[in-house]
Design an enzyme around this catalytic site. Structure first.
Site, PDB file in Angstrom:
ATOM      1  N   GLU A   1     -10.451  -2.759   4.254  1.00  0.00           N
ATOM      2  CA  GLU A   1      -9.124  -2.221   4.573  1.00  0.00           C
ATOM      3  C   GLU A   1      -8.976  -0.813   3.985  1.00  0.00           C
ATOM      4  O   GLU A   1      -9.715  -0.402   3.092  1.00  0.00           O
ATOM      5  CB  GLU A   1      -8.014  -3.127   4.000  1.00  0.00           C
ATOM      6  CG  GLU A   1      -7.980  -4.502   4.634  1.00  0.00           C
ATOM      7  CD  GLU A   1      -6.818  -5.377   4.146  1.00  0.00           C
ATOM      8  OE1 GLU A   1      -6.260  -6.104   4.977  1.00  0.00           O
ATOM      9  OE2 GLU A   1      -6.475  -5.348   2.956  1.00  0.00           O
TER      10      GLU A   1
ATOM     11  N   ASP B   1       0.780  -1.247   0.000  1.00  0.00           N
ATOM     12  CA  ASP B   1       0.000   0.000   0.000  1.00  0.00           C
ATOM     13  C   ASP B   1       0.813   1.299   0.000  1.00  0.00           C
ATOM     14  O   ASP B   1       1.787   1.416   0.735  1.00  0.00           O
ATOM     15  CB  ASP B   1      -0.875   0.084   1.261  1.00  0.00           C
ATOM     16  CG  ASP B   1      -1.566  -1.205   1.622  1.00  0.00           C
ATOM     17  OD1 ASP B   1      -1.517  -2.164   0.841  1.00  0.00           O
ATOM     18  OD2 ASP B   1      -2.150  -1.241   2.717  1.00  0.00           O
TER      19      ASP B   1
HETATM   20  C1  FRU Z   1      -3.744  -3.766   2.797  1.00  0.00           C
HETATM   21  C2  FRU Z   1      -3.075  -4.176   4.098  1.00  0.00           C
HETATM   22  C3  FRU Z   1      -3.467  -3.222   5.195  1.00  0.00           C
HETATM   23  C4  FRU Z   1      -2.312  -3.353   6.156  1.00  0.00           C
HETATM   24  C5  FRU Z   1      -1.145  -3.528   5.226  1.00  0.00           C
HETATM   25  C6  FRU Z   1      -0.060  -4.395   5.788  1.00  0.00           C
HETATM   26  O1  FRU Z   1      -3.100  -4.187   1.662  1.00  0.00           O
HETATM   27  O2  FRU Z   1      -3.425  -5.512   4.428  1.00  0.00           O
HETATM   28  O3  FRU Z   1      -4.714  -3.480   5.779  1.00  0.00           O
HETATM   29  O4  FRU Z   1      -2.157  -2.225   6.964  1.00  0.00           O
HETATM   30  O5  FRU Z   1      -1.652  -4.097   4.038  1.00  0.00           O
HETATM   31  O6  FRU Z   1       1.062  -4.389   4.954  1.00  0.00           O
END
Ligand code: FRU
Length: 498
Positions: free
Chosen positions: A198, A22
């Protein structure tokens, strides 16, 4: 990092080495420099060991890698996704001597729990000090993450959206100082729940053409929620809702689920904080999918994942889809290089471009269909192919001129061909609005393509992994109505990493 590999995108951001997911902490500093942080595993090409990597750019295409900005405190800790703001008025008290203090708000992940923490930066976001009073929002749950904070002008407070993933809820919190947070409301069970919510985002966007009639708003708020797994095409995707926000509650206009993309590689997008007024809001998303991201062939080049190009956004009321968030390639002209082909009156015919000499291996193309009759049935197709003349591998796509229906196929490439999740074909129906014209454009960049219909009314982001670099583009129009015409332009893009 070595950015010369054949699958390495040249106008998209990808990490020097290791694994990226992300985008995080995106903000524009007071000198106009864009800061991008990202979920980063610097020690392996699969997800894990999460840090905040960091890069900066003046134009959102030419990026400079910066030292890692936030490190986990020890084994078992991960610095998960989050956001960043500039605390101009020193609401936090961290910045008695400056107006450019940066505060990062992120999730600390441990095997026992996920909590929301903050860290502050005196040096414009290059290095951070973790707040000694962390966490700022505690919890005993392992499912509470991804805080995105904005400044809410009307109530003069900070507002956070944060996910309770397995409860399908977005929590809305407010704070006067980034340290003490009050739970205000929950937005829950909207749209496609999948297995988890998310990376929520909330942003206010102008409604172009709105505000004129008494009942048409001049702005709307957008609530974006990424879902994984459980996307309609499998794995991860982002959905959004349009509505109003009063500082404590988001109220959706309707229960319509809208997706940001009609392919499979658009996830966890984040909007920049502090985009100057008068400029469109800009987001960047992660151009991958949790179903196959850990096994994509770029691992052989030492890295995995790239971001999307920057996307500019506003809301428009579309004839066929109603109120929608437009998503167009922002500022692409800053990397457009040489015109390789142009034809302003292609009827039925073909444009072929040998781009083997283009160093970046990256192109931008546009096709504008005009003069469609309104008194006879529309006919014809407009198709494009990018291919390797050495291996014959290709990706292709096209549209039916009658409807503006669009399809895309990445199936004729070797990388991930046997992966059951690597769906080959995507399509979207019914864009044509009867206006007599429409347009398709796209960016192809070695192992990623982004396609836009009518300047971003629809968009598709798709990764693909040929065994040989692509070097040939073919665009073909057939069966077009007599008086209609197509104008085509193809440009090379600059190799920003070479
Ligand atoms: C989304 C996620 C988020 C988390 C991050 C961990 O892709 O699963 O929810 O904070 O990646 O790398």
């Amino acid at each position: 990092g070595n950015y010369a590999g054949p699958l390495r995108p040249q106008v998209h951001f990808s990490p020097p080495v290791g694994f990226m997911n992300d985008p995080n902490g995106m903000f524009v500093d007071q000198d106009g420099l864009y800061h991008l942080y990202y979920q980063y595993n610097p020690t392996d090409t699969v997800a894990g060991n999460q840090h905040w990597g960091h890069a900066t750019s003046h134009d959102l295409y030419n990026w400079t890698n910066q030292p890692i900005a936030i490190f986990p405190g020890g084994p078992g800790e991960g610095i998960f996704s989050g956001s960043a703001v500039i605390d101009v008025n020193n609401t936090s008290g961290f910045f008695p001597n400056q107006t450019n203090g940066v505060v990062a708000i992120y999730t600390l992940n441990t095997p026992e729990r996920q909590t929301q923490e903050i860290a502050y930066s005196y040096d414009n976001g290059y290095s951070f000090i973790k707040y000694s009073g962390n966490p700022v929002i505690g919890s005993n749950s392992t499912q509470f993450r991804d805080p995105k904070v904005i400044w809410h002008e009307a109530t003069e407070r900070w507002v956070m959206v944060v996910a309770y993933p397995v409860d399908f809820e977005v929590g809305i919190f407010s704070s006067p100082n980034l340290i003490e947070w009050t739970a205000e409301s929950n937005f829950s069970h909207y749209g496609i729940t999948g297995l988890q919510y998310e990376c929520p985002n909330m942003v206010e966007l102008p409604v172009v053409g709105g505000g004129e009639a008494e009942d048409s708003p001049s702005t709307l708020w957008v609530m974006l929620i990424s879902i994984n797994p459980g996307a309609p095409l499998g794995g991860s995707i982002t959905q959004y809702f349009l509505g109003t926000f009063n500082g404590t509650h988001f109220e959706a206009l309707d229960s319509q689920t809208r997706l940001t993309d009609f392919a499979k590689d658009n996830y966890a997008g984040q909007f920049f904080y502090n985009i100057p007024s008068g400029q469109d809001q800009v987001s960047i998303n992660w151009a991958s999918n949790w179903q196959y991201t850990n096994v994509v062939p770029t691992g052989e080049e030492g890295f995995r994942s790239s971001m999307s190009v920057p996307r500019g956004h506003y809301i428009a009321d579309l004839e066929r889809f109603g109120l929608s968030m437009i998503s167009y390639p922002y500022n692409i002209s800053s990397v457009v290089d040489t015109e390789l082909a142009s034809n302003s009156s292609l009827g039925n015919g073909t444009v072929a471009v040998d781009y083997s000499a283009v160093e970046s291996g990256a192109l931008y193309f546009e096709a504008n269909v005009t003069g469609l009759p309104d008194d006879s049935p529309l006919t014809g197709t407009l198709n494009f192919t990018f291919m390797s003349s050495a291996s014959g591998e290709s990706v292709s796509g096209g549209t039916f001129i009658s409807s503006g229906d669009v399809w895309f196929n990445r199936g004729n490439t070797e990388g991930l061909a046997s992966n059951p999740y690597f769906n080959n074909k995507f399509s979207q129906t019914g864009l044509y609005d009867g206006s007599g014209s429409w347009n398709i454009s796209g960016i192809v960049d070695r192992s990623i393509i982004e396609v836009f219909l009518n300047g971003g009314q629809l968009s598709a982001s798709s990764v693909f992994f040929p065994s040989q670099p692509f070097d040939l583009m073919i665009l073909r129009v057939a069966g077009l109505n007599e008086n209609a015409s197509v104008s085509v332009g193809v440009w090379s893009l600059r190799a920003t990493w070479l």
